[in-house]
Design an enzyme around this catalytic site. Structure first.
Site, PDB file in Angstrom:
ATOM      1  N   LYS A  96    -106.605  63.647  -6.104  1.00  0.00           N
ATOM      2  CA  LYS A  96    -106.752  62.229  -5.764  1.00  0.00           C
ATOM      3  C   LYS A  96    -107.958  61.921  -4.876  1.00  0.00           C
ATOM      4  O   LYS A  96    -108.508  60.833  -4.922  1.00  0.00           O
ATOM      5  CB  LYS A  96    -105.487  61.717  -5.080  1.00  0.00           C
ATOM      6  CG  LYS A  96    -104.341  61.487  -6.053  1.00  0.00           C
ATOM      7  CD  LYS A  96    -103.233  60.683  -5.408  1.00  0.00           C
ATOM      8  CE  LYS A  96    -102.143  60.342  -6.408  1.00  0.00           C
ATOM      9  NZ  LYS A  96    -101.353  61.530  -6.785  1.00  0.00           N
ATOM     10  N   GLU A 118    -102.423  50.614  -1.885  1.00  0.00           N
ATOM     11  CA  GLU A 118    -100.979  50.749  -1.789  1.00  0.00           C
ATOM     12  C   GLU A 118    -100.666  52.211  -2.056  1.00  0.00           C
ATOM     13  O   GLU A 118    -101.480  52.941  -2.616  1.00  0.00           O
ATOM     14  CB  GLU A 118    -100.254  49.878  -2.820  1.00  0.00           C
ATOM     15  CG  GLU A 118    -100.264  50.442  -4.230  1.00  0.00           C
ATOM     16  CD  GLU A 118    -101.513  50.069  -5.017  1.00  0.00           C
ATOM     17  OE1 GLU A 118    -102.126  49.038  -4.698  1.00  0.00           O
ATOM     18  OE2 GLU A 118    -101.875  50.821  -5.940  1.00  0.00           O
ATOM     19  N   SER A 385    -103.126  70.135 -10.803  1.00  0.00           N
ATOM     20  CA  SER A 385    -103.526  68.893 -10.119  1.00  0.00           C
ATOM     21  C   SER A 385    -103.300  68.900  -8.607  1.00  0.00           C
ATOM     22  O   SER A 385    -104.009  68.228  -7.869  1.00  0.00           O
ATOM     23  CB  SER A 385    -102.809  67.696 -10.738  1.00  0.00           C
ATOM     24  OG  SER A 385    -101.403  67.830 -10.642  1.00  0.00           O
TER      25      SER A 385
HETATM   26  C1  LIG Z   1    -100.560  61.597  -7.905  1.00  0.00           C
HETATM   27  C2  LIG Z   1    -100.457  62.920  -8.534  1.00  0.00           C
HETATM   28  C3  LIG Z   1    -100.330  63.081  -9.937  1.00  0.00           C
HETATM   29  C4  LIG Z   1    -100.174  61.920 -10.871  1.00  0.00           C
HETATM   30  O1  LIG Z   1    -101.260  61.041 -10.945  1.00  0.00           O
HETATM   31  P1  LIG Z   1    -102.260  60.993 -12.175  1.00  0.00           P
HETATM   32  O2  LIG Z   1    -103.037  59.746 -11.957  1.00  0.00           O
HETATM   33  O3  LIG Z   1    -101.434  60.955 -13.427  1.00  0.00           O
HETATM   34  O4  LIG Z   1    -103.081  62.206 -12.123  1.00  0.00           O
HETATM   35  C5  LIG Z   1    -100.309  64.356 -10.461  1.00  0.00           C
HETATM   36  N1  LIG Z   1    -100.388  65.453  -9.657  1.00  0.00           N
HETATM   37  C6  LIG Z   1    -100.506  65.344  -8.316  1.00  0.00           C
HETATM   38  C7  LIG Z   1    -100.584  66.578  -7.502  1.00  0.00           C
HETATM   39  C8  LIG Z   1    -100.544  64.089  -7.711  1.00  0.00           C
HETATM   40  O5  LIG Z   1    -100.656  63.984  -6.367  1.00  0.00           O
END
Ligand SMILES: *Cc1c(COP(=O)(O)O)cnc(C)c1O
Length: 402
Positions: A96, A118, A385
């Site tokens: 993010k 938000e 992610s």
């Molecule tokens: C917020 C988040 C997501 C989901 O958000 P996307 O916009 O779909 O990427 C996925 N993995 C992690 C670790 C997150 O913090």
């Protein structure tokens, strides 16, 4: 021979990917979105800005993130070679921050000193507060009162970095209501305030812009695989909430039709349980937060509450570009239940020494089936992610019932 899917990798002038996207916002915001689109267009071509962005990516976020060969997962599933793109190693522990830094730098270039955002679980709020502290902008984060209590640690992190966290007491006191409040704040302070959106959702040009700030994930992957293997990937896998980490990995490869792509949606208790967040599997087209996309809704069009064990996937909508990639057939989307994700989370932790975020674990849950159906000389990349430290309370609680 099957027909090649017709896909559109950039939005139209009105902000549509196929049938999805657009701008469904109050009239007062149209000129702000026009200005944003114009300034973003300039900065896309601005080499000085791009160089500054790259410098923050390197020096602050820690990019490029590694591409790690998952030896023991590969041996266990007995098929394709599995690589992990390590967004969990970004500063603050997830992808993010790529987008938060990008948008806050853009705000600064546009002469806007105040940021509003938000947050649901608090991850986007923390990323935005981090970027604001680093670059010296004021930061207001709206958060549902319910979430303020549930995510106390993230609230403290944001406040420590100087952000003002405003609890929202209207409606269900969660993300949906916090978003409405943030938009209301933006409408009334639009002259000096920039609204930072946390995924590839919202009115045009946000879905494109957020995606572009995450494209580094796929671009780095291509370069790293080329060095390590001398060729590209055969299959890309990522979890999908709003869809930003997935598009960051997928987008640079979309036009290469030899690359398969699968997105993991959160099925929650199961797609037919009524407690799910599988937007593409169970939703229908509708408007949420400024754009037209797939949406979990009741027969008469009321937005349904989503459910997932993972806070980051617990969202009833999805970015419009994903809706287009879904209906065109370019990307396959599969729903993964809470239980399947938690099983995968444990397996990856034990086999690789990486505790993934519960969001990320949804992508890992698809691996056994996909990897074992492929050859040993083929390559899968899973987008890791985020890291699971933030989820340890939920993880411990979940496994205590076993
Ligand atoms: C917020 C988040 C997501 C989901 O958000 P996307 O916009 O779909 O990427 C996925 N993995 C992690 C670790 C997150 O913090």
């Amino acid at each position: 021979m099957t027909a090649l899917p017709l896909i559109q990798t950039e939005p139209t002038e009105e902000g549509y990917f196929g049938d999805f996207g657009g701008r469904f916002v109050p009239e007062t915001l149209i000129s702000a979105l026009d200005q944003l689109e114009y300034e973003y267009g300039l900065l896309e071509q601005d080499l000085v800005f791009q160089e500054q962005l790259l410098s923050e990516f390197r020096q602050f976020i820690g990019r490029p993130t590694p591409l790690t060969f998952a030896k023991r997962l590969t041996e266990t599933y007995g098929g394709a070679k599995i690589y992990l793109k390590r967004e969990d190693l970004c500063h603050t522990g997830a992808h993010k921050i790529n987008n938060a830094i990008g948008q806050v730098m853009l705000a600064q270039k546009m002469g806007k000193q105040n940021i509003v955002a938000e947050t649901g679980a608090g991850q986007h709020g923390v990323a935005t507060a981090t970027a604001c502290a680093k670059l010296g902008l004021t930061c207001i984060v709206y958060m549902g009162e319910e979430d303020v209590h549930r995510q106390k640690l993230n609230v403290e992190r944001m406040r420590l970095m100087g952000a003002e966290v405003i609890p929202v007491t209207s409606g269900s006191r969660t993300l949906k209501d916090a978003t409405s409040e943030a938009i209301r704040h933006w409408v009334t302070h639009v002259r000096d305030t920039f609204y930072v959106i946390g995924s590839v959702v919202g009115p045009h040009p946000y879905p494109k812009m957020v995606r572009d700030f995450h494209r580094c994930i796929g671009l780095e992957t291509r370069e790293q695989l080329d060095q390590l293997e001398g060729k590209g990937p055969d299959h890309l896998i990522a979890c999908v909430g709003g869809g930003s980490n997935a598009l960051g990995l997928f987008h640079p490869f979309l036009e290469d039709l030899s690359v398969y792509m699968t997105g993991a949606e959160a099925a929650g208790f199961g797609v037919d349980s009524g407690k799910t967040a599988a937007t593409l599997t169970k939703g229908r087209p509708g408007v949420l937060h400024g754009s037209l996309s797939y949406l979990l809704q009741t027969m008469d069009g009321q937005v349904e509450l989503a459910h997932s064990i993972s806070a980051g996937l617990d969202y009833p909508g999805i970015g419009p570009e994903h809706a287009h990639l879904f209906t065109s057939g370019r990307v396959t989307y599969k729903a993964v239940t809470d239980d399947e994700a938690m099983k995968a989370l444990k397996e990856v932790s034990m086999l690789e020494g990486i505790i993934p975020a519960i969001e990320t674990a949804h992508a890992f849950a698809l691996l056994p089936e996909i990897a074992s159906s492929m050859n040993k000389d083929q390559i899968i990349v899973v987008n890791c992610s985020g890291r699971g430290d933030k989820d340890m309370t939920t993880i411990t609680e979940y496994f205590s019932h076993e």
